[in-house]
Design a protein around this motif. Sequence first.
Motif, PDB file in Angstrom:
ATOM      1  N   THR A 105       1.227  28.519   5.693  1.00  0.00           N
ATOM      2  CA  THR A 105       2.545  28.287   5.109  1.00  0.00           C
ATOM      3  C   THR A 105       2.760  26.850   4.686  1.00  0.00           C
ATOM      4  O   THR A 105       3.153  26.567   3.557  1.00  0.00           O
ATOM      5  CB  THR A 105       3.653  28.720   6.081  1.00  0.00           C
ATOM      6  OG1 THR A 105       3.515  30.115   6.327  1.00  0.00           O
ATOM      7  CG2 THR A 105       5.023  28.450   5.512  1.00  0.00           C
ATOM      8  N   ARG A 106       2.504  25.906   5.574  1.00  0.00           N
ATOM      9  CA  ARG A 106       2.798  24.505   5.266  1.00  0.00           C
ATOM     10  C   ARG A 106       1.977  23.989   4.079  1.00  0.00           C
ATOM     11  O   ARG A 106       2.510  23.432   3.124  1.00  0.00           O
ATOM     12  CB  ARG A 106       2.547  23.656   6.497  1.00  0.00           C
ATOM     13  CG  ARG A 106       2.965  22.236   6.314  1.00  0.00           C
ATOM     14  CD  ARG A 106       2.747  21.458   7.606  1.00  0.00           C
ATOM     15  NE  ARG A 106       3.132  20.102   7.431  1.00  0.00           N
ATOM     16  CZ  ARG A 106       4.127  19.520   8.075  1.00  0.00           C
ATOM     17  NH1 ARG A 106       4.817  20.187   8.942  1.00  0.00           N
ATOM     18  NH2 ARG A 106       4.407  18.264   7.839  1.00  0.00           N
ATOM     19  N   ASN A 109       2.956  25.926   0.790  1.00  0.00           N
ATOM     20  CA  ASN A 109       4.233  25.472   0.234  1.00  0.00           C
ATOM     21  C   ASN A 109       4.086  24.107  -0.433  1.00  0.00           C
ATOM     22  O   ASN A 109       4.645  23.875  -1.501  1.00  0.00           O
ATOM     23  CB  ASN A 109       5.311  25.427   1.309  1.00  0.00           C
ATOM     24  CG  ASN A 109       5.800  26.805   1.680  1.00  0.00           C
ATOM     25  OD1 ASN A 109       5.599  27.766   0.949  1.00  0.00           O
ATOM     26  ND2 ASN A 109       6.435  26.918   2.830  1.00  0.00           N
ATOM     27  N   ALA A 110       3.341  23.211   0.192  1.00  0.00           N
ATOM     28  CA  ALA A 110       3.124  21.886  -0.408  1.00  0.00           C
ATOM     29  C   ALA A 110       2.387  22.028  -1.734  1.00  0.00           C
ATOM     30  O   ALA A 110       2.745  21.390  -2.728  1.00  0.00           O
ATOM     31  CB  ALA A 110       2.339  21.000   0.556  1.00  0.00           C
ATOM     32  N   LEU A 112       2.374  24.625  -3.729  1.00  0.00           N
ATOM     33  CA  LEU A 112       3.274  25.217  -4.716  1.00  0.00           C
ATOM     34  C   LEU A 112       4.257  24.197  -5.271  1.00  0.00           C
ATOM     35  O   LEU A 112       4.501  24.159  -6.477  1.00  0.00           O
ATOM     36  CB  LEU A 112       4.030  26.402  -4.106  1.00  0.00           C
ATOM     37  CG  LEU A 112       3.206  27.656  -3.855  1.00  0.00           C
ATOM     38  CD1 LEU A 112       4.064  28.724  -3.195  1.00  0.00           C
ATOM     39  CD2 LEU A 112       2.595  28.179  -5.133  1.00  0.00           C
ATOM     40  N   TRP A 113       4.824  23.349  -4.406  1.00  0.00           N
ATOM     41  CA  TRP A 113       5.782  22.346  -4.874  1.00  0.00           C
ATOM     42  C   TRP A 113       5.111  21.307  -5.769  1.00  0.00           C
ATOM     43  O   TRP A 113       5.649  20.940  -6.815  1.00  0.00           O
ATOM     44  CB  TRP A 113       6.503  21.675  -3.701  1.00  0.00           C
ATOM     45  CG  TRP A 113       7.651  22.506  -3.230  1.00  0.00           C
ATOM     46  CD1 TRP A 113       7.736  23.210  -2.064  1.00  0.00           C
ATOM     47  CD2 TRP A 113       8.879  22.750  -3.925  1.00  0.00           C
ATOM     48  NE1 TRP A 113       8.929  23.876  -2.002  1.00  0.00           N
ATOM     49  CE2 TRP A 113       9.656  23.606  -3.120  1.00  0.00           C
ATOM     50  CE3 TRP A 113       9.395  22.335  -5.142  1.00  0.00           C
ATOM     51  CZ2 TRP A 113      10.922  24.043  -3.505  1.00  0.00           C
ATOM     52  CZ3 TRP A 113      10.660  22.778  -5.523  1.00  0.00           C
ATOM     53  CH2 TRP A 113      11.400  23.609  -4.711  1.00  0.00           C
ATOM     54  N   VAL A 114       3.954  20.830  -5.364  1.00  0.00           N
ATOM     55  CA  VAL A 114       3.231  19.851  -6.187  1.00  0.00           C
ATOM     56  C   VAL A 114       2.864  20.478  -7.530  1.00  0.00           C
ATOM     57  O   VAL A 114       3.020  19.863  -8.591  1.00  0.00           O
ATOM     58  CB  VAL A 114       1.978  19.320  -5.453  1.00  0.00           C
ATOM     59  CG1 VAL A 114       1.073  18.544  -6.387  1.00  0.00           C
ATOM     60  CG2 VAL A 114       2.394  18.473  -4.271  1.00  0.00           C
ATOM     61  N   LEU A 116       4.385  22.990  -9.049  1.00  0.00           N
ATOM     62  CA  LEU A 116       5.595  23.207  -9.837  1.00  0.00           C
ATOM     63  C   LEU A 116       6.064  21.914 -10.495  1.00  0.00           C
ATOM     64  O   LEU A 116       6.388  21.895 -11.688  1.00  0.00           O
ATOM     65  CB  LEU A 116       6.706  23.790  -8.963  1.00  0.00           C
ATOM     66  CG  LEU A 116       8.033  24.053  -9.669  1.00  0.00           C
ATOM     67  CD1 LEU A 116       7.864  25.106 -10.754  1.00  0.00           C
ATOM     68  CD2 LEU A 116       9.092  24.472  -8.670  1.00  0.00           C
ATOM     69  N   VAL A 117       6.077  20.831  -9.741  1.00  0.00           N
ATOM     70  CA  VAL A 117       6.493  19.534 -10.302  1.00  0.00           C
ATOM     71  C   VAL A 117       5.531  19.105 -11.415  1.00  0.00           C
ATOM     72  O   VAL A 117       5.961  18.649 -12.476  1.00  0.00           O
ATOM     73  CB  VAL A 117       6.595  18.466  -9.195  1.00  0.00           C
ATOM     74  CG1 VAL A 117       6.745  17.071  -9.776  1.00  0.00           C
ATOM     75  CG2 VAL A 117       7.755  18.786  -8.261  1.00  0.00           C
ATOM     76  N   THR A 121       6.582  18.674 -15.294  1.00  0.00           N
ATOM     77  CA  THR A 121       6.356  17.354 -15.888  1.00  0.00           C
ATOM     78  C   THR A 121       5.485  17.468 -17.138  1.00  0.00           C
ATOM     79  O   THR A 121       5.782  16.876 -18.181  1.00  0.00           O
ATOM     80  CB  THR A 121       5.707  16.398 -14.871  1.00  0.00           C
ATOM     81  OG1 THR A 121       6.564  16.309 -13.729  1.00  0.00           O
ATOM     82  CG2 THR A 121       5.489  15.029 -15.452  1.00  0.00           C
TER      83      THR A 121
END
Length: 132
Positions: A105-106, A109-110, A112-114, A116-117, A121
């Motif tokens: 999970t951790r 999730n990291a 996915l966020w990186v 997505l950003v 961008t």
Amino acid sequence: MKVPDLSFVFARSLFWICAAVIAASVVLNPDGYGVSLCVFKQYTGVDCFGCGMTRGVTSITHLRFESAWHYHPFAFLFWPAAVLLALGVIPPVGRAYLRWRDAHTRGFNAFLWVGLVAFVTYGLARMIAQVS
């Protein structure tokens, strides 16, 4: 009232979507058919965040890596993820999926966020370059 956990439904849907995308990329023409399917591009004349992703994924499937990079560089991240999900390397359903999700999970999730950003961008930079 307990909120139902829809991750099982999401995972199963994701499995079938990824399998369909990979199967379609085998039969689609990597150069497209001369028609843009992007409504955003049709109305604005500017590529959206995902414009070129379908051709990029199809180009990778047909081993045309240079054209895949030209269409959309994020296809190189999407294609292996879709293949891993479609083949079940990342378990899509059931208890195996829940164990995998809990164990990763951790980091997941990291990632996915990186991703997505970076995706947003890149999309914004591409839009700005086309407008100016």
